[in-house]
Write a protein that holds these residues in place. Structure first.
Motif, PDB file in Angstrom:
ATOM      1  N   LEU A 104     -14.382 -38.885 -32.032  1.00  0.00           N
ATOM      2  CA  LEU A 104     -13.193 -39.610 -31.592  1.00  0.00           C
ATOM      3  C   LEU A 104     -13.567 -40.671 -30.569  1.00  0.00           C
ATOM      4  N   GLN A 105     -14.385 -40.303 -29.599  1.00  0.00           N
ATOM      5  CA  GLN A 105     -14.816 -41.252 -28.577  1.00  0.00           C
ATOM      6  C   GLN A 105     -15.577 -42.416 -29.197  1.00  0.00           C
ATOM      7  N   ARG A 106     -16.398 -42.115 -30.210  1.00  0.00           N
ATOM      8  CA  ARG A 106     -17.177 -43.159 -30.879  1.00  0.00           C
ATOM      9  C   ARG A 106     -16.262 -44.120 -31.634  1.00  0.00           C
ATOM     10  N   PHE A 107     -15.271 -43.594 -32.349  1.00  0.00           N
ATOM     11  CA  PHE A 107     -14.343 -44.454 -33.082  1.00  0.00           C
ATOM     12  C   PHE A 107     -13.495 -45.288 -32.124  1.00  0.00           C
ATOM     13  N   GLN A 108     -13.054 -44.685 -31.024  1.00  0.00           N
ATOM     14  CA  GLN A 108     -12.260 -45.431 -30.053  1.00  0.00           C
ATOM     15  C   GLN A 108     -13.072 -46.575 -29.457  1.00  0.00           C
ATOM     16  N   HIS A 109     -14.321 -46.292 -29.111  1.00  0.00           N
ATOM     17  CA  HIS A 109     -15.174 -47.340 -28.559  1.00  0.00           C
ATOM     18  C   HIS A 109     -15.383 -48.461 -29.561  1.00  0.00           C
ATOM     19  N   LYS A 110     -15.656 -48.083 -30.802  1.00  0.00           N
ATOM     20  CA  LYS A 110     -15.879 -49.098 -31.839  1.00  0.00           C
ATOM     21  C   LYS A 110     -14.644 -49.967 -32.018  1.00  0.00           C
ATOM     22  N   GLY A 111     -13.454 -49.341 -32.028  1.00  0.00           N
ATOM     23  CA  GLY A 111     -12.224 -50.098 -32.206  1.00  0.00           C
ATOM     24  C   GLY A 111     -11.975 -51.096 -31.094  1.00  0.00           C
ATOM     25  N   TRP A 112     -12.192 -50.677 -29.862  1.00  0.00           N
ATOM     26  CA  TRP A 112     -11.986 -51.594 -28.738  1.00  0.00           C
ATOM     27  C   TRP A 112     -13.094 -52.643 -28.658  1.00  0.00           C
ATOM     28  N   ALA A 113     -14.327 -52.248 -28.982  1.00  0.00           N
ATOM     29  CA  ALA A 113     -15.433 -53.216 -28.947  1.00  0.00           C
ATOM     30  C   ALA A 113     -15.256 -54.293 -30.000  1.00  0.00           C
ATOM     31  N   ASN A 114     -14.786 -53.922 -31.186  1.00  0.00           N
ATOM     32  CA  ASN A 114     -14.545 -54.916 -32.234  1.00  0.00           C
ATOM     33  C   ASN A 114     -13.413 -55.861 -31.846  1.00  0.00           C
ATOM     34  N   PHE A 115     -12.393 -55.327 -31.200  1.00  0.00           N
ATOM     35  CA  PHE A 115     -11.276 -56.146 -30.726  1.00  0.00           C
ATOM     36  C   PHE A 115     -11.779 -57.153 -29.685  1.00  0.00           C
ATOM     37  N   ALA A 116     -12.576 -56.673 -28.732  1.00  0.00           N
ATOM     38  CA  ALA A 116     -13.124 -57.561 -27.709  1.00  0.00           C
ATOM     39  C   ALA A 116     -14.047 -58.602 -28.323  1.00  0.00           C
ATOM     40  N   ASP A 117     -14.859 -58.177 -29.275  1.00  0.00           N
ATOM     41  CA  ASP A 117     -15.789 -59.082 -29.942  1.00  0.00           C
ATOM     42  C   ASP A 117     -15.042 -60.217 -30.649  1.00  0.00           C
ATOM     43  N   ALA A 118     -13.975 -59.884 -31.366  1.00  0.00           N
ATOM     44  CA  ALA A 118     -13.221 -60.905 -32.100  1.00  0.00           C
ATOM     45  C   ALA A 118     -12.665 -61.956 -31.151  1.00  0.00           C
ATOM     46  N   LYS A 154     -11.970 -59.280 -20.617  1.00  0.00           N
ATOM     47  CA  LYS A 154     -11.260 -58.206 -19.927  1.00  0.00           C
ATOM     48  C   LYS A 154     -11.432 -56.877 -20.668  1.00  0.00           C
ATOM     49  N   THR A 155     -11.370 -56.923 -22.003  1.00  0.00           N
ATOM     50  CA  THR A 155     -11.530 -55.702 -22.790  1.00  0.00           C
ATOM     51  C   THR A 155     -12.954 -55.176 -22.681  1.00  0.00           C
ATOM     52  N   PHE A 156     -13.939 -56.058 -22.761  1.00  0.00           N
ATOM     53  CA  PHE A 156     -15.324 -55.630 -22.572  1.00  0.00           C
ATOM     54  C   PHE A 156     -15.517 -55.020 -21.185  1.00  0.00           C
ATOM     55  N   ALA A 157     -14.925 -55.637 -20.159  1.00  0.00           N
ATOM     56  CA  ALA A 157     -15.057 -55.110 -18.798  1.00  0.00           C
ATOM     57  C   ALA A 157     -14.490 -53.702 -18.700  1.00  0.00           C
ATOM     58  N   GLY A 158     -13.357 -53.461 -19.355  1.00  0.00           N
ATOM     59  CA  GLY A 158     -12.787 -52.124 -19.358  1.00  0.00           C
ATOM     60  C   GLY A 158     -13.704 -51.108 -20.015  1.00  0.00           C
ATOM     61  N   LEU A 159     -14.351 -51.494 -21.116  1.00  0.00           N
ATOM     62  CA  LEU A 159     -15.288 -50.592 -21.771  1.00  0.00           C
ATOM     63  C   LEU A 159     -16.488 -50.292 -20.879  1.00  0.00           C
ATOM     64  N   LEU A 160     -16.987 -51.304 -20.192  1.00  0.00           N
ATOM     65  CA  LEU A 160     -18.130 -51.095 -19.299  1.00  0.00           C
ATOM     66  C   LEU A 160     -17.756 -50.211 -18.119  1.00  0.00           C
ATOM     67  N   ARG A 161     -16.546 -50.385 -17.632  1.00  0.00           N
ATOM     68  CA  ARG A 161     -16.101 -49.599 -16.486  1.00  0.00           C
ATOM     69  C   ARG A 161     -15.930 -48.120 -16.858  1.00  0.00           C
ATOM     70  N   ARG A 162     -15.351 -47.885 -18.023  1.00  0.00           N
ATOM     71  CA  ARG A 162     -15.059 -46.507 -18.420  1.00  0.00           C
ATOM     72  C   ARG A 162     -16.276 -45.801 -19.009  1.00  0.00           C
ATOM     73  N   GLY A 163     -17.139 -46.591 -19.722  1.00  0.00           N
ATOM     74  CA  GLY A 163     -18.208 -45.946 -20.458  1.00  0.00           C
ATOM     75  C   GLY A 163     -17.624 -45.086 -21.571  1.00  0.00           C
ATOM     76  N   PRO A 164     -18.429 -44.418 -22.357  1.00  0.00           N
ATOM     77  CA  PRO A 164     -19.894 -44.502 -22.397  1.00  0.00           C
ATOM     78  C   PRO A 164     -20.338 -45.687 -23.258  1.00  0.00           C
ATOM     79  N   TYR A 165     -21.532 -45.614 -23.776  1.00  0.00           N
ATOM     80  CA  TYR A 165     -22.091 -46.629 -24.672  1.00  0.00           C
ATOM     81  C   TYR A 165     -22.179 -47.992 -23.976  1.00  0.00           C
ATOM     82  N   ARG A 166     -22.541 -47.991 -22.693  1.00  0.00           N
ATOM     83  CA  ARG A 166     -22.583 -49.267 -21.962  1.00  0.00           C
ATOM     84  C   ARG A 166     -23.637 -50.210 -22.518  1.00  0.00           C
ATOM     85  N   GLY A 167     -24.767 -49.661 -22.943  1.00  0.00           N
ATOM     86  CA  GLY A 167     -25.802 -50.515 -23.506  1.00  0.00           C
ATOM     87  C   GLY A 167     -25.328 -51.219 -24.768  1.00  0.00           C
ATOM     88  N   ALA A 168     -24.699 -50.462 -25.652  1.00  0.00           N
ATOM     89  CA  ALA A 168     -24.184 -51.050 -26.886  1.00  0.00           C
ATOM     90  C   ALA A 168     -23.085 -52.063 -26.593  1.00  0.00           C
TER      91      ALA A 168
END
Length: 304
Positions: free
Chosen positions: A247-261, A273-287
């Motif tokens: 679940l965490q992996r799918f959620q990260h992928k969904g938000w990362a793809n949204f930020a990427d677009a 802003k979306t990328f910053a939120g992902l970095l702040r919350r973690g995990p998968y910061r490297g990706a």
């Protein structure tokens, strides 16, 4: 009364609707009716859908959207089983026969869906000629909420289910056409067992998307996923658990793809802003950092 009614919502689909309806009529299982909901089309959709066949019923209405059209279609039919088919997809001729066989063999299962092929409209005579066995994918059968809340494996055009299940659940939500069908099927998976045919029975048409198309400002998929988890929890029905890591992996992928677009082609501030939120919350910061760098590169060094 036919045993199966196939509901096809259609809007400005004159180029595809005749072939789609014909793929439903050409089923080896023949006790069926096709109900086309012409959703305020401004072209020849209604005329092209009829095919001069008594098994086809065309109902025209003012434009109300996909989900309301599906609900209208279901309200207009009364059959033991109902199926959905989008106006530009095609069915393999053995689809209904083998799905009904699967549900007959498993009377405690109310929904049957199948694998599908992503399709770009090219000729596929081999697809329709190849025989099917009706083999079952046990890994995505039974109580499938734990996998369906991760990803919408059940394409609407692949699903057939007992009318009694529709009557007990109510219809599709009509808030967002991007997530209404996923919400309905996830909701169904908390109350009914599904069986999945492992072979492809649907050609799922993909249309070219303009690069200038506006990227949505809201991540409706991830918002819906969060709402589904809030409503149904991590175990539904009890004992059928969602994998928290997946679940965490799918959620990260969904938000990362949204930020990427957005960083690459949309609202740069929203993407960052979306990328910053992902970095702040973690995990998968490297990706996350890697994806952010690639999306910014695509924005500043476009390849088209």
């Amino acid at each position: 009364m036919p045993r199966v009614n196939i509901v096809i919502p259609a809007y400005n689909a004159e180029a595809f609707i005749a072939a789609t309806v014909r793929s439903a009529l050409d089923q080896t299982f023949t006790d069926l009716q096709v109900t086309v909901i012409d959703d305020g089309s401004r072209d020849a959709t209604a005329a092209n859908a009829a095919l001069d066949d008594a098994r086809v019923r065309v109902i025209s209405q003012e434009n109300r959207g996909m989900s309301r059209s599906r609900n209208r279609g279901m309200a207009e039919v009364d059959s033991e089983f109902v199926a959905l088919l989008d106006a530009d997809d095609l069915w393999h001729p053995e689809k209904l026969r083998l799905q009904l066989q699967a549900l007959q063999d498993r009377p405690d299962h109310d929904f049957c869906y199948s694998a599908f092929d992503v399709w770009h409209g090219e000729a596929r005579p081999d697809y329709f000629a190849q025989p099917r066995q009706g083999s079952i994918d046990e890994s995505r059968s039974g109580w499938i909420y734990p996998v369906l809340v991760l990803d919408n494996y059940a394409l609407p055009s692949s699903v057939i289910w007992r009318r009694s299940a529709w009557d007990s659940m109510g219809g599709f939500l009509t808030d967002n056409q991007q997530t209404d069908d996923w919400e309905y099927l996830v909701r169904a998976s908390t109350q009914h067992r599904f069986v999945r045919l492992a072979e492809s029975f649907v050609l799922y048409r993909q249309h070219p998307v303009s690069l200038s198309r506006r990227i949505p400002a809201t991540n409706t998929t991830e918002m819906m996923r969060a709402d589904l988890i809030r409503r149904f929890g991590m175990s539904s029905p009890p004992g059928h658990d969602v994998d928290p890591v997946a679940l965490q992996r799918f959620q990260h992928k969904g938000w990362a793809n949204f930020a990427d677009a957005h960083c690459a082609k949309g609202d740069l501030a929203l993407g960052l802003k979306t990328f910053a939120g992902l970095l702040r919350r973690g995990p998968y910061r490297g990706a996350t950092l890697t994806k952010m760098g690639k999306s910014l590169f695509r924005r500043w060094v476009p390849n088209d």
